[in-house]
Design a protein around this motif. Structure first.
Motif, PDB file in Angstrom:
ATOM      1  N   LEU B  30     -45.202 -10.306  42.991  1.00 45.79           N
ATOM      2  CA  LEU B  30     -45.527 -11.669  42.558  1.00 45.79           C
ATOM      3  C   LEU B  30     -45.257 -11.825  41.079  1.00 45.79           C
ATOM      4  CD1 LEU B  30     -49.378 -12.205  42.220  1.00 45.79           C
ATOM      5  CD2 LEU B  30     -48.322  -9.972  42.456  1.00 45.79           C
ATOM      6  N   ASN B  31     -44.720 -12.982  40.710  1.00 49.26           N
ATOM      7  CA  ASN B  31     -44.510 -13.325  39.301  1.00 49.26           C
ATOM      8  C   ASN B  31     -43.765 -12.245  38.524  1.00 49.26           C
ATOM      9  OD1 ASN B  31     -46.105 -15.773  39.561  1.00 49.26           O
ATOM     10  ND2 ASN B  31     -47.896 -14.440  39.651  1.00 49.26           N
ATOM     11  N   GLY B  32     -42.765 -11.643  39.152  1.00 52.64           N
ATOM     12  CA  GLY B  32     -41.984 -10.624  38.459  1.00 52.64           C
ATOM     13  C   GLY B  32     -42.704  -9.295  38.301  1.00 52.64           C
ATOM     14  N   GLN B  33     -43.841  -9.153  38.982  1.00 50.27           N
ATOM     15  CA  GLN B  33     -44.624  -7.922  38.918  1.00 50.27           C
ATOM     16  C   GLN B  33     -44.634  -7.268  40.312  1.00 50.27           C
ATOM     17  OE1 GLN B  33     -46.664  -7.653  35.753  1.00 50.27           O
ATOM     18  NE2 GLN B  33     -45.328  -9.364  35.254  1.00 50.27           N
ATOM     19  N   TYR B  34     -44.745  -5.947  40.318  1.00 51.09           N
ATOM     20  CA  TYR B  34     -44.948  -5.240  41.580  1.00 51.09           C
ATOM     21  C   TYR B  34     -46.388  -4.759  41.676  1.00 51.09           C
ATOM     22  CZ  TYR B  34     -39.990  -4.561  42.908  1.00 51.09           C
ATOM     23  OH  TYR B  34     -38.683  -4.719  43.294  1.00 51.09           O
ATOM     24  N   VAL B  35     -46.918  -4.783  42.867  1.00 54.22           N
ATOM     25  CA  VAL B  35     -48.139  -4.053  43.198  1.00 54.22           C
ATOM     26  C   VAL B  35     -47.669  -2.776  43.888  1.00 54.22           C
ATOM     27  CG1 VAL B  35     -50.369  -4.132  44.359  1.00 54.22           C
ATOM     28  CG2 VAL B  35     -49.233  -6.273  43.687  1.00 54.22           C
ATOM     29  N   LYS B  36     -48.110  -1.630  43.378  1.00 57.00           N
ATOM     30  CA  LYS B  36     -47.672  -0.349  43.939  1.00 57.00           C
ATOM     31  C   LYS B  36     -48.885   0.500  44.265  1.00 57.00           C
ATOM     32  CE  LYS B  36     -43.536  -0.153  40.987  1.00 57.00           C
ATOM     33  NZ  LYS B  36     -42.946   0.553  39.818  1.00 57.00           N
ATOM     34  N   LEU B  37     -48.707   1.431  45.187  1.00 58.68           N
ATOM     35  CA  LEU B  37     -49.740   2.422  45.468  1.00 58.68           C
ATOM     36  C   LEU B  37     -49.173   3.801  45.175  1.00 58.68           C
ATOM     37  CD1 LEU B  37     -51.143   1.317  48.963  1.00 58.68           C
ATOM     38  CD2 LEU B  37     -51.847   0.558  46.673  1.00 58.68           C
ATOM     39  N   ALA B  38     -50.061   4.695  44.754  1.00 60.33           N
ATOM     40  CA  ALA B  38     -49.639   6.085  44.570  1.00 60.33           C
ATOM     41  C   ALA B  38     -50.798   7.019  44.860  1.00 60.33           C
ATOM     42  CB  ALA B  38     -49.120   6.313  43.149  1.00 60.33           C
ATOM     43  N   LYS B  39     -50.448   8.210  45.319  1.00 65.29           N
ATOM     44  CA  LYS B  39     -51.413   9.306  45.421  1.00 65.29           C
ATOM     45  C   LYS B  39     -51.069  10.313  44.327  1.00 65.29           C
ATOM     46  CE  LYS B  39     -52.310   8.916  50.362  1.00 65.29           C
ATOM     47  NZ  LYS B  39     -52.147   9.541  51.707  1.00 65.29           N
ATOM     48  N   LEU B  40     -52.083  10.792  43.663  1.00 64.98           N
ATOM     49  CA  LEU B  40     -51.888  11.700  42.539  1.00 64.98           C
ATOM     50  C   LEU B  40     -52.642  12.995  42.798  1.00 64.98           C
ATOM     51  CD1 LEU B  40     -52.738   9.171  39.658  1.00 64.98           C
ATOM     52  CD2 LEU B  40     -50.605   9.373  40.963  1.00 64.98           C
ATOM     53  N   LYS B  41     -52.097  14.084  42.318  1.00 69.29           N
ATOM     54  CA  LYS B  41     -52.817  15.363  42.361  1.00 69.29           C
ATOM     55  C   LYS B  41     -52.248  16.263  41.280  1.00 69.29           C
ATOM     56  CE  LYS B  41     -54.700  18.740  45.482  1.00 69.29           C
ATOM     57  NZ  LYS B  41     -54.517  19.537  46.691  1.00 69.29           N
ATOM     58  N   ASP B  42     -53.158  16.980  40.596  1.00 70.41           N
ATOM     59  CA  ASP B  42     -52.765  17.851  39.494  1.00 70.41           C
ATOM     60  C   ASP B  42     -52.242  17.017  38.319  1.00 70.41           C
ATOM     61  OD1 ASP B  42     -53.716  19.972  40.989  1.00 70.41           O
ATOM     62  OD2 ASP B  42     -51.800  20.133  42.028  1.00 70.41           O
ATOM     63  N   GLU B  43     -51.061  17.270  37.776  1.00 71.38           N
ATOM     64  CA  GLU B  43     -50.756  16.512  36.577  1.00 71.38           C
ATOM     65  C   GLU B  43     -49.338  15.989  36.497  1.00 71.38           C
ATOM     66  OE1 GLU B  43     -51.941  19.380  33.573  1.00 71.38           O
ATOM     67  OE2 GLU B  43     -49.834  19.814  33.203  1.00 71.38           O
ATOM     68  N   PHE B  44     -49.153  14.977  35.700  1.00 75.25           N
ATOM     69  CA  PHE B  44     -47.871  14.316  35.504  1.00 75.25           C
ATOM     70  C   PHE B  44     -47.387  14.649  34.088  1.00 75.25           C
ATOM     71  CE2 PHE B  44     -45.238  10.253  35.594  1.00 75.25           C
ATOM     72  CZ  PHE B  44     -44.506  10.602  36.712  1.00 75.25           C
ATOM     73  N   ILE B  45     -46.356  13.980  33.627  1.00 77.39           N
ATOM     74  CA  ILE B  45     -45.801  14.277  32.296  1.00 77.39           C
ATOM     75  C   ILE B  45     -46.302  13.264  31.250  1.00 77.39           C
ATOM     76  CG2 ILE B  45     -43.710  15.367  33.196  1.00 77.39           C
ATOM     77  CD1 ILE B  45     -42.265  12.656  32.673  1.00 77.39           C
ATOM     78  N   TRP B  46     -46.246  13.668  30.003  1.00 73.81           N
ATOM     79  CA  TRP B  46     -46.504  12.729  28.902  1.00 73.81           C
ATOM     80  C   TRP B  46     -45.406  11.672  28.883  1.00 73.81           C
ATOM     81  CZ3 TRP B  46     -50.579  12.084  25.912  1.00 73.81           C
ATOM     82  CH2 TRP B  46     -51.468  13.152  25.715  1.00 73.81           C
ATOM     83  N   HIS B  47     -45.795  10.413  28.774  1.00 65.08           N
ATOM     84  CA  HIS B  47     -44.791   9.350  28.657  1.00 65.08           C
ATOM     85  C   HIS B  47     -45.443   8.090  28.102  1.00 65.08           C
ATOM     86  CE1 HIS B  47     -46.746   8.386  32.459  1.00 65.08           C
ATOM     87  NE2 HIS B  47     -46.297   7.149  32.324  1.00 65.08           N
ATOM     88  N   SER B  48     -44.604   7.120  27.750  1.00 65.47           N
ATOM     89  CA  SER B  48     -45.116   5.800  27.387  1.00 65.47           C
ATOM     90  C   SER B  48     -44.093   4.769  27.842  1.00 65.47           C
ATOM     91  CB  SER B  48     -45.353   5.689  25.882  1.00 65.47           C
ATOM     92  OG  SER B  48     -44.116   5.767  25.196  1.00 65.47           O
TER      93      SER B  48
END
Lengths: 125, 125
Positions: B30-48
């Motif tokens: 909607l309005n140029g935006q996405y609604v997303k789902l994710a499952k997370l476990k342990d760790e991801f990377i540093w980012h911005s």
């Protein structure tokens, strides 16, 4: 107000600050969009938003949405997205319904209609 | 794909379709935006993200977010909004965490970093 800081928001604490129905309150802001909370009971007016799609995430109860050609029911744990221009009339089955709204900062909750219910400048809580 | 129809989405049914971690899937638009789902476990990377603020709504578990100067914990029922340009590293305490993301269609989950984890074109589920 533009918030350029990390925002951490406890939804239940914010819902507990709301004591009127059909009056969305702002709880967060990002990318020109507001995150709002509202409590609903009974029924609202027919309206549409010419320029904005609208998202309702139901947190408690069942949101009944009348469209000109059908009726949907959105329960807690479900999301309803209504494209711009589509006329709709939200209501409940008499119980209180709690929702999260996600919409552009420009969106008025009564759409093109200016009604006694229209809140011109939603409050932050 | 642009969806110009009424979208009704059962979050649990969508979460049940996800069987990889750190791989957001699109469930609404909607309005140029996405609604997303994710499952997370342990760790991801540093980012911005240089141009986009990012919203995480936690549905299950506790999301731990490392920033360069602090760490936050966001539990089920809470929302975390991170302004553009702020470096962050999401992780969990070993349990599975389920989140809803709300972000512009242009957002890449690894931000400016292109990593083996980067998903160029997120899938609709």
């Amino acid at each position: 107000m533009i918030k350029r800081m990390i925002q951490q928001i406890d939804l239940n604490k914010k819902f507990n600050k709301i004591n009127e129905y059909w009056t969305p309150k702002i709880i967060g802001e990002l990318n020109g969009q507001y995150v709002k909370l509202a409590k609903l009971k009974d029924e609202f007016i027919w309206h549409s938003h010419q320029e904005e799609d609208e998202l309702f995430q139901v947190m408690k109860g069942t949101l009944i949405m009348e469209f000109r050609d059908k009726v949907t029911q959105t329960k807690a744990g479900e999301i309803l997205i209504i494209p711009k221009g589509v006329e709709h009339k939200p209501k409940t089955n008499g119980e209180e319904v709690w929702i999260i709204l996600f919409e552009p900062k420009s969106t008025k909750h009564t759409g093109e209609i200016v009604d006694e219910l229209t809140v011109e400048k939603p409050e932050w809580i």
